[in-house]
Design a protein around this motif. Structure first.
Motif, PDB file in Angstrom:
ATOM      1  N   ILE A   1       1.229  -1.452  -0.285  1.00 30.78           N
ATOM      2  CA  ILE A   1      -0.060  -0.091  -0.013  1.00 30.78           C
ATOM      3  C   ILE A   1       1.241   1.420   0.126  1.00 30.78           C
ATOM      4  O   ILE A   1       1.768   1.203  -0.046  1.00 30.78           O
ATOM      5  CB  ILE A   1      -0.728  -0.001   1.104  1.00 30.78           C
ATOM      6  CG1 ILE A   1      -0.104  -0.233   2.678  1.00 30.78           C
ATOM      7  CG2 ILE A   1      -1.832  -1.378   0.941  1.00 30.78           C
ATOM      8  CD1 ILE A   1      -1.029   0.314   4.023  1.00 30.78           C
TER       9      ILE A   1
ATOM     10  N   ARG B   1      -2.357   8.872   0.313  1.00 28.33           N
ATOM     11  CA  ARG B   1      -2.798   9.112  -0.438  1.00 28.33           C
ATOM     12  C   ARG B   1      -2.562  10.496   0.162  1.00 28.33           C
ATOM     13  O   ARG B   1      -2.798  10.412   1.312  1.00 28.33           O
ATOM     14  CB  ARG B   1      -4.603   9.227  -1.106  1.00 28.33           C
ATOM     15  CG  ARG B   1      -4.712   7.744  -1.204  1.00 28.33           C
ATOM     16  CD  ARG B   1      -5.944   7.786  -1.700  1.00 28.33           C
ATOM     17  NE  ARG B   1      -6.395   8.722  -2.259  1.00 28.33           N
ATOM     18  CZ  ARG B   1      -7.444   9.008  -2.991  1.00 28.33           C
ATOM     19  NH1 ARG B   1      -9.114   7.821  -3.413  1.00 28.33           N
ATOM     20  NH2 ARG B   1      -8.812   9.771  -3.659  1.00 28.33           N
TER      21      ARG B   1
ATOM     22  N   LYS C   1       0.154  10.676   3.515  1.00 30.31           N
ATOM     23  CA  LYS C   1       1.422  10.823   2.891  1.00 30.31           C
ATOM     24  C   LYS C   1       2.679  11.753   3.714  1.00 30.31           C
ATOM     25  O   LYS C   1       3.297  11.390   3.935  1.00 30.31           O
ATOM     26  CB  LYS C   1       1.757  10.372   1.703  1.00 30.31           C
ATOM     27  CG  LYS C   1       1.496  11.723   0.545  1.00 30.31           C
ATOM     28  CD  LYS C   1       1.840  10.873  -0.840  1.00 30.31           C
ATOM     29  CE  LYS C   1       1.339  12.090  -1.834  1.00 30.31           C
ATOM     30  NZ  LYS C   1       1.413  11.738  -3.272  1.00 30.31           N
TER      31      LYS C   1
ATOM     32  N   CYS D   1     -10.380   5.879   3.234  1.00 25.55           N
ATOM     33  CA  CYS D   1     -10.119   6.015   2.047  1.00 25.55           C
ATOM     34  C   CYS D   1      -7.990   6.541   1.671  1.00 25.55           C
ATOM     35  O   CYS D   1      -8.147   7.144   0.963  1.00 25.55           O
ATOM     36  CB  CYS D   1     -10.666   7.378   1.393  1.00 25.55           C
ATOM     37  SG  CYS D   1     -11.124   8.717   1.967  1.00 25.55           S
ATOM     38  N   THR D   2      -7.481   6.920   3.113  1.00 30.42           N
ATOM     39  CA  THR D   2      -6.072   6.802   3.336  1.00 30.42           C
ATOM     40  C   THR D   2      -5.442   6.114   1.743  1.00 30.42           C
ATOM     41  O   THR D   2      -4.531   6.920   1.773  1.00 30.42           O
ATOM     42  CB  THR D   2      -6.085   6.770   4.522  1.00 30.42           C
ATOM     43  OG1 THR D   2      -6.648   7.214   5.248  1.00 30.42           O
ATOM     44  CG2 THR D   2      -4.387   7.705   4.906  1.00 30.42           C
TER      45      THR D   2
ATOM     46  N   GLU E   1      -3.745   3.714  -0.555  1.00 30.26           N
ATOM     47  CA  GLU E   1      -3.762   3.083  -2.443  1.00 30.26           C
ATOM     48  C   GLU E   1      -2.892   1.872  -2.798  1.00 30.26           C
ATOM     49  O   GLU E   1      -1.695   2.187  -2.447  1.00 30.26           O
ATOM     50  CB  GLU E   1      -3.030   4.153  -3.104  1.00 30.26           C
ATOM     51  CG  GLU E   1      -3.888   5.881  -3.805  1.00 30.26           C
ATOM     52  CD  GLU E   1      -3.378   6.273  -4.242  1.00 30.26           C
ATOM     53  OE1 GLU E   1      -4.663   6.946  -5.043  1.00 30.26           O
ATOM     54  OE2 GLU E   1      -2.205   6.376  -4.221  1.00 30.26           O
ATOM     55  N   PRO E   2      -3.539   0.585  -3.356  1.00 31.44           N
ATOM     56  CA  PRO E   2      -4.918   0.683  -2.705  1.00 31.44           C
ATOM     57  C   PRO E   2      -5.903   0.403  -1.725  1.00 31.44           C
ATOM     58  O   PRO E   2      -5.494   0.013  -0.814  1.00 31.44           O
ATOM     59  CB  PRO E   2      -4.942  -0.530  -3.954  1.00 31.44           C
ATOM     60  CG  PRO E   2      -3.922  -1.400  -3.483  1.00 31.44           C
ATOM     61  CD  PRO E   2      -3.091  -0.439  -2.907  1.00 31.44           C
ATOM     62  N   LYS E   3      -7.331   0.373  -1.867  1.00 37.76           N
ATOM     63  CA  LYS E   3      -8.698   1.175  -0.619  1.00 37.76           C
ATOM     64  C   LYS E   3      -8.178  -0.301  -0.133  1.00 37.76           C
ATOM     65  O   LYS E   3      -8.114  -1.248  -1.176  1.00 37.76           O
ATOM     66  CB  LYS E   3      -9.732   1.359  -1.286  1.00 37.76           C
ATOM     67  CG  LYS E   3      -9.500   2.577  -1.928  1.00 37.76           C
ATOM     68  CD  LYS E   3     -10.827   2.760  -1.348  1.00 37.76           C
ATOM     69  CE  LYS E   3     -10.328   4.645  -2.670  1.00 37.76           C
ATOM     70  NZ  LYS E   3     -11.939   5.303  -2.064  1.00 37.76           N
TER      71      LYS E   3
END
Length: 79
Positions: free
Chosen positions: A36, A39, A43, A55-56, A58-60
């Protein structure tokens, strides 16, 4: 007997990921590795502040959730 579902969550750095894989191997479980990142703007903040949410990443990350979660690295602390 039910097999434990195990995730290894890391930021993809080999040294930190290998530590988690070693623990999983010692426990006798076959992990699913999830690499991970964070976002923006999360970050740029310390993970110790606790501002992260679903939602923080990526990917979720989404369920079904594992029985065991092994994480290593700064970006995986909140997960």
């Amino acid at each position: 007997m039910k097999t434990l579902q195990c995730w290894v969550i890391t930021e993809g750095i080999a040294g930190t990921e290998n530590q988690c894989l070693g623990v999983a191997e010692a426990l006798g479980v076959e992990p699913v590795v999830k690499r991970i990142g964070l976002r923006g703007p999360w970050k740029f903040f310390s993970p110790y502040l606790g501002f992260e949410c679903a939602c923080t990443f990526e990917p979720k990350l989404h369920g079904p959730w594992p029985d065991l979660l092994l994480a290593s690295g700064r970006k995986s602390i909140a997960a």
